[in-house]
Design a protein around this motif. Structure first.
Motif, mmCIF file in Angstrom:
data_model
loop_
_atom_site.group_PDB
_atom_site.id
_atom_site.type_symbol
_atom_site.label_atom_id
_atom_site.label_comp_id
_atom_site.label_asym_id
_atom_site.label_seq_id
_atom_site.Cartn_x
_atom_site.Cartn_y
_atom_site.Cartn_z
ATOM 1 N N ILE A 592 0.980 -1.267 -0.214
ATOM 2 C CA ILE A 592 -0.157 0.143 0.089
ATOM 3 C C ILE A 592 0.563 1.184 0.100
ATOM 4 O O ILE A 592 0.803 1.807 -0.751
ATOM 5 N N GLU A 593 1.872 1.267 0.336
ATOM 6 C CA GLU A 593 3.403 2.677 1.043
ATOM 7 C C GLU A 593 3.636 2.331 -0.838
ATOM 8 O O GLU A 593 3.872 3.347 -0.872
ATOM 9 N N LEU A 594 4.169 1.753 -1.032
ATOM 10 C CA LEU A 594 5.337 1.593 -2.111
ATOM 11 C C LEU A 594 3.777 2.012 -3.340
ATOM 12 O O LEU A 594 4.029 3.194 -3.838
ATOM 13 N N VAL A 595 2.363 1.871 -3.948
ATOM 14 C CA VAL A 595 1.896 2.071 -4.836
ATOM 15 C C VAL A 595 1.096 3.545 -4.819
ATOM 16 O O VAL A 595 0.150 4.099 -5.491
ATOM 17 N N THR A 596 1.451 3.726 -3.281
ATOM 18 C CA THR A 596 0.603 5.317 -2.779
ATOM 19 C C THR A 596 1.448 6.402 -3.466
ATOM 20 O O THR A 596 1.198 7.588 -3.636
ATOM 21 N N MET A 597 2.473 5.213 -3.276
ATOM 22 C CA MET A 597 3.573 6.406 -3.743
ATOM 23 C C MET A 597 4.303 7.156 -5.149
ATOM 24 O O MET A 597 4.210 8.144 -5.941
ATOM 25 N N ALA A 598 3.982 5.528 -5.783
ATOM 26 C CA ALA A 598 3.261 5.616 -7.005
ATOM 27 C C ALA A 598 2.666 6.538 -7.702
ATOM 28 O O ALA A 598 2.694 7.434 -8.259
ATOM 29 N N ARG A 599 1.493 6.615 -6.899
ATOM 30 C CA ARG A 599 0.213 7.342 -7.565
ATOM 31 C C ARG A 599 0.399 8.873 -7.261
ATOM 32 O O ARG A 599 0.017 9.297 -8.228
ATOM 33 N N GLU A 600 1.203 9.196 -5.785
ATOM 34 C CA GLU A 600 1.019 10.291 -5.917
ATOM 35 C C GLU A 600 2.709 11.589 -7.246
ATOM 36 O O GLU A 600 1.753 11.972 -7.506
ATOM 37 N N MET A 601 3.093 10.536 -6.945
ATOM 38 C CA MET A 601 4.205 11.079 -7.691
ATOM 39 C C MET A 601 3.808 11.670 -9.208
ATOM 40 O O MET A 601 4.100 12.086 -9.949
ATOM 41 N N LEU A 602 3.113 10.140 -10.395
ATOM 42 C CA LEU A 602 2.516 10.518 -11.532
ATOM 43 C C LEU A 602 1.746 11.949 -11.737
ATOM 44 O O LEU A 602 2.213 12.298 -12.856
ATOM 45 N N PRO A 603 1.003 11.706 -11.335
ATOM 46 C CA PRO A 603 0.536 13.211 -11.417
ATOM 47 C C PRO A 603 0.875 14.536 -11.765
ATOM 48 O O PRO A 603 0.532 15.105 -11.972
ATOM 49 N N MET A 604 2.058 14.487 -10.420
ATOM 50 C CA MET A 604 3.062 15.539 -10.821
ATOM 51 C C MET A 604 4.109 15.669 -12.037
ATOM 52 O O MET A 604 4.510 16.397 -12.505
ATOM 53 N N LEU A 605 3.787 14.323 -12.775
ATOM 54 C CA LEU A 605 5.143 14.415 -13.185
ATOM 55 C C LEU A 605 4.264 14.783 -14.688
ATOM 56 O O LEU A 605 4.793 15.574 -15.699
ATOM 57 N N GLY A 606 2.859 14.168 -14.879
ATOM 58 C CA GLY A 606 1.948 14.277 -15.591
ATOM 59 C C GLY A 606 1.840 16.217 -15.561
ATOM 60 O O GLY A 606 1.600 16.613 -16.981
ATOM 61 N N GLU A 607 2.224 16.430 -15.053
ATOM 62 C CA GLU A 607 1.559 17.990 -14.713
ATOM 63 C C GLU A 607 2.901 19.185 -16.106
ATOM 64 O O GLU A 607 3.018 19.949 -16.351
ATOM 65 N N ALA A 608 4.360 18.232 -14.952
ATOM 66 C CA ALA A 608 5.653 18.681 -15.372
ATOM 67 C C ALA A 608 5.974 18.791 -16.422
ATOM 68 O O ALA A 608 6.976 18.801 -17.609
ATOM 69 N N LEU A 609 5.534 17.403 -17.159
ATOM 70 C CA LEU A 609 6.041 16.811 -18.706
ATOM 71 C C LEU A 609 5.196 16.590 -20.035
ATOM 72 O O LEU A 609 3.818 16.293 -19.262
ATOM 73 N N PRO A 662 -0.093 5.680 -16.393
ATOM 74 C CA PRO A 662 0.074 6.476 -17.705
ATOM 75 C C PRO A 662 -1.365 7.496 -17.601
ATOM 76 O O PRO A 662 -0.813 9.016 -17.883
ATOM 77 N N ALA A 663 -2.160 7.169 -17.408
ATOM 78 C CA ALA A 663 -3.250 7.471 -17.185
ATOM 79 C C ALA A 663 -3.286 8.341 -16.048
ATOM 80 O O ALA A 663 -3.874 9.838 -15.927
ATOM 81 N N LEU A 664 -2.827 8.307 -14.741
ATOM 82 C CA LEU A 664 -2.364 8.729 -13.875
ATOM 83 C C LEU A 664 -1.384 10.122 -14.461
ATOM 84 O O LEU A 664 -1.735 11.355 -13.362
ATOM 85 N N GLY A 665 -0.070 9.925 -15.063
ATOM 86 C CA GLY A 665 0.369 10.967 -15.335
ATOM 87 C C GLY A 665 -0.756 12.391 -16.349
ATOM 88 O O GLY A 665 0.605 12.868 -17.492
ATOM 89 N N GLN A 666 -1.616 11.587 -16.987
ATOM 90 C CA GLN A 666 -1.878 12.180 -17.728
ATOM 91 C C GLN A 666 -1.763 11.784 -19.808
ATOM 92 O O GLN A 666 -1.503 12.692 -20.355
ATOM 93 N N ALA A 667 -1.895 10.654 -19.735
ATOM 94 C CA ALA A 667 -1.048 10.475 -20.952
ATOM 95 C C ALA A 667 -1.403 8.537 -20.901
ATOM 96 O O ALA A 667 -2.644 8.256 -20.291
ATOM 97 N N SER A 668 -1.934 8.419 -22.185
ATOM 98 C CA SER A 668 -3.024 7.122 -22.846
ATOM 99 C C SER A 668 -1.935 6.230 -22.079
ATOM 100 O O SER A 668 -1.366 6.486 -23.718
ATOM 101 N N PRO A 669 -2.279 5.262 -22.123
ATOM 102 C CA PRO A 669 -0.970 3.773 -22.120
ATOM 103 C C PRO A 669 -1.177 3.113 -23.095
ATOM 104 O O PRO A 669 -1.683 3.609 -24.587
#
Length: 758
Positions: A592-609, A662-669
């Motif tokens: 849970i901790e692992l996937v939470t960190m991944a899910r938190e980071m991707l939206p930030m990447l989606g805004e920045a990349l 990818p979807a969390l980062g605003q990109a289609s897989p």
């Protein structure tokens, strides 16, 4: 006895003669055969004793045939004797006829020779009369022309004194034509005197015409119409005096026009001669051409091409002035001044070339005549006539451009905050220095293309490539350095705060922007440069450099996320999996901790990349993280069947998260990413499947995995299952035998799995 009688001598002919006789007188009689055998012939006629009764009859027939042949031979001999006598008589008659024919031929030949001699005598008299008539005609014509020349010379002398230029020009052309007929009369006193008199008149005319033009140049103001009419006639006289005088007149007119120019635009006197004021030179000449069109277009004949000639003279003078100015300013040249001067020079040359090559009176004449400077009529010869003085300063210009861009780059880097605007779109979150750098390069490109010199553009593209590579290194230096971990199972150490992650994303975006803009710059260069240079234009190394920066930035982001989730993986290895008795429906806390960190980071990447680089990040993360996950699974000792089932639930949760990244980062897989996740996670799932596989089914499962190409570390699987060391060694030995012989190995492995598993 008969045998000796039959062996009498026979007459034998050669095979060639026999063949000829057969061709002349074909025969099927055996007696005529060259291979006749009398014994064989008799045997064929009398094959038995009973047939001998016909011998007498056959002999009588042969005797009759012999008598007949003797008579034929005798008759033939008689005929041949008579024919030989007749042939001799015919031969004698033919010889007599040939002798008579030769005699007649000799008589005819003699008559022909006498006729030819008579004709020659007649023609000789005719030729004498013809020569006399021709000489008489030439003499009369020469006398008439001489009389005309004397009269014309007297009239020309009067017209010269009275300055009747128009009439004098027409008469002078006639005199020139008449004089051409007396070129072969040298040594005749009257003709020589007349030729000298005409030469003096020509000299007087030339002197008077130049005096009149000098008076015209010394007067101030606009010439009067009467003066222009007089000068028009004077130009006609100059035309009649020949090309040398015409060239001298045009040269005099050019020197008259450029006297003020040479004085006002001296390289060492005043501001007008400086390189900064180069454009004033061309404005002066445009004004001169305007004045020429208004005052002198009707004065000079179009065939003289005076406007083109004075333009060429202007280019020659300006070339010399600029060369001296450039040499004087060699150590203090400014790139903007040099570029401006060269640009205005190229524009002026093109303007003048268009004027004298398209639609002007001079161009119309140039299309049919060779101009006085000897250049091709199809070209004005103006392109490069001034600008080539800049050629030896092109390396200086290129080095000045290089220095200018380098200084601009240094200032941009020094002023750069290395932060990107957070409110802009992801693809616009780039460093301001990158935009300013390409603005500087675009200005340099415009300056170089305005020169219309492909050699300069080619050299400058090397300068731009060098500065872009330098900027790529500056941008790459803003990425944190990834060191080597002490434990190979751990990711490279990387610690970033929120601003640091945004800076890494800005580096990626900037490198992407620079790579794409470099491609646009390359396309612009290829459109502007000549074909001979286009094949050598290559900015691929620059684009590869920026792509390398992108890859390095992605590697940093992947390492950052792996470092964030590394404690969770370590917690996975420390769990007491073998102590689990019941399977939980919930995902383990570490996962849970692992996937939470991944899910938190991707939206930030989606805004920045951009979406492209979000997918790129996800690909690299899966390729790097899943092998570490499998390594963490192997580091868990004796997880047991329940522990493996719980771990499989956790892996399933992780797989769902990875597919959603990818979807969390605003990109289609993409299909590739989905397949990548499935293939990589399948490796972890297969490990857990083997741990849960009963001992009696392990052989089949391992064999299926081997058949599908999945590599299995059987020793680690046995450790995860908790097999004792001794049993594990025997099992590994049996597995090796199975790989060599599936049937024997299979039997042994079944027997071994009857052991107790702790």
């Amino acid at each position: 006895m008969a045998s000796s009688a039959l062996s009498t001598d026979t007459l034998n002919f050669s095979p060639q003669l026999e063949a000829a006789l057969q061709e002349l007188s074909p025969s099927t009689d055996p007696l005529d055969s060259p291979c006749f055998d009398p014994i064989a012939h008799i045997n064929r006629l009398f094959p038995s004793e009973e047939s001998l009764s016909n011998v007498d009859t056959y002999a009588a027939d042969l005797e009759k045939q012999m008598v007949t042949l003797d008579e034929e031979v005798l008759q033939t001999v008689r005929q041949q004797t008579s024919a030989g006598s007749n042939a001799r008589k015919d031969l004698e008659s033919g010889k007599a006829a040939m002798a008579e024919l030769f005699q007649k031929v000799r008589e005819i030949k003699g008559k022909a020779e006498r006729s030819e001699q008579m004709v020659h005598e007649i023609c000789r008299d005719i030729k004498s009369l013809d020569y006399a008539k021709r000489h008489l005609t030439l003499t009369i014509t020469a006398l008439k022309r001489l009389q005309m020349l004397v009269t014309a010379a007297e009239q020309l002398s009067v017209m010269t004194r009275e300055r009747m230029y128009v009439d004098a020009a027409n008469l002078l052309q006639a005199v020139n034509q008449l004089l051409s007929h007396f070129e072969g009369y040298s040594g005749i006193p009257k003709v020589d005197d007349l030729r000298e008199q005409i030469s003096e008149i020509r000299t007087t005319l030339r002197t008077q015409v130049f005096e009149d033009f000098n008076q015209l140049s010394s007067r101030e103001g606009t010439p009067q119409p009467s003066q222009l009419d007089t000068m028009t006639g004077a130009c006609a006289v100059v035309d009649a005096l020949g090309p040398d005088v015409r060239k001298e007149m045009v040269s005099w007119f050019s020197n008259w026009q450029f006297a003020p120019y040479k004085h006002n635009f001296q390289p060492y006197d005043g501001e007008a001669g400086s390189l900064e004021k180069t454009e004033l030179r061309y404005a002066w000449h445009r004004q001169l051409l305007k004045q020429y069109d208004e005052l002198f277009t009707q004065l000079f004949p179009p065939s003289w091409q005076v406007a083109l000639t004075i333009t060429r003279d202007f280019c020659a003078i300006t070339h010399k002035h600029l060369d001296e100015t450039l040499d004087q300013s060699r150590g203090a040249l400014d790139v903007s001044v040099l570029t401006h001067a060269l640009q205005k020079t190229a524009e002026f040359e093109k303007e003048m070339d268009n004027r004298f090559s398209n639609g002007s009176t001079d161009a119309a004449v140039a299309s049919s005549d060779v101009n006085t400077n000897g250049t091709s009529p199809s070209s004005s010869g103006l392109l490069g006539s001034i600008s080539n003085c800049f050629d030896k300063y092109i390396p200086i210009y290129v080095s000045l451009e290089d220095k200018s861009i380098e200084e601009a780059l240094s200032k941009l880097v020094a002023d750069e905050t290395w932060t990107a605007s957070l409110g802009a779109r992801a693809d616009l979150r780039v460093f301001d220095s990158s935009k300013e750098l390409f603005i500087a390069l675009r200005r340099s490109f415009k300056r170089s293309t305005a020169l219309h010199m492909s050699s300069v553009l080619f050299e400058l593209h090397k300068v731009w490539a060098k500065q872009l590579r330098a900027y790529a290194k500056k941008v790459d230096a803003k990425l944190p350095t990834l060191g080597q971990p002490t434990d190979p199972s751990l990711p490279p150490p990387c610690v970033l705060d929120a601003d640091g992650m945004q800076r890494v994303c800005a580096v990626v975006n900037t490198a992407k922007y620079c790579s794409e803009t470099t491609s646009q710059l390359e396309e612009s260069i290829l459109k502007a440069i000549d074909t001979e240079y286009s094949e050598r234009i290559d900015l691929s190394l620059v684009k590869e450099e920026f792509q390398r920066v992108v890859t390095s930035g992605m590697r940093v982001l992947v390492a950052y996320l792996e470092n964030k989730i590394s404690p969770a993986l370590s917690a996975m290895s420390r769990m007491k999996w073998e102590a689990m008795d019941d399977l939980s429906d919930d995902t383990s806390p570490y996962m849970i901790e692992l996937v939470t960190m991944a899910r938190e980071m991707l939206p930030m990447l989606g805004e920045a990349l951009s979406a492209l680089y979000v997918r790129f990040f996800c690909d690299k993360f899966v390729e790097s993280f899943v092998p570490r996950l499998i390594g963490s699974i192997y580091r868990c000792k004796g997880i047991g069947e329940v522990g493996a089932q719980q771990m499989q639930v956790d892996v399933g949760t992780l797989k769902e998260t990875l597919l959603a990244l990818p979807a969390l980062g605003q990109a289609s897989p993409t299909g590739y990413y989905t397949k990548l996740v499935s293939n990589e996670m399948a490796k972890a799932e297969q490990v857990l499947k083997l741990v849960q596989t009963p001992e009696e089914m392990l052989e089949v499962t391992v064999e299926e995995m081997r058949g599908s190409g999945i590599g299995i570390d059987l020793q680690k699987i046995l450790e995860l299952k908790g097999v004792k060391k001794a049993d594990s060694e025997r099992l590994l030995e049996a597995y090796k035998l199975m790989t060599a012989s599936a049937s024997e190995g299979g039997k042994k492995i079944k027997n071994i799995f009857n052991l107790n598993i702790s």
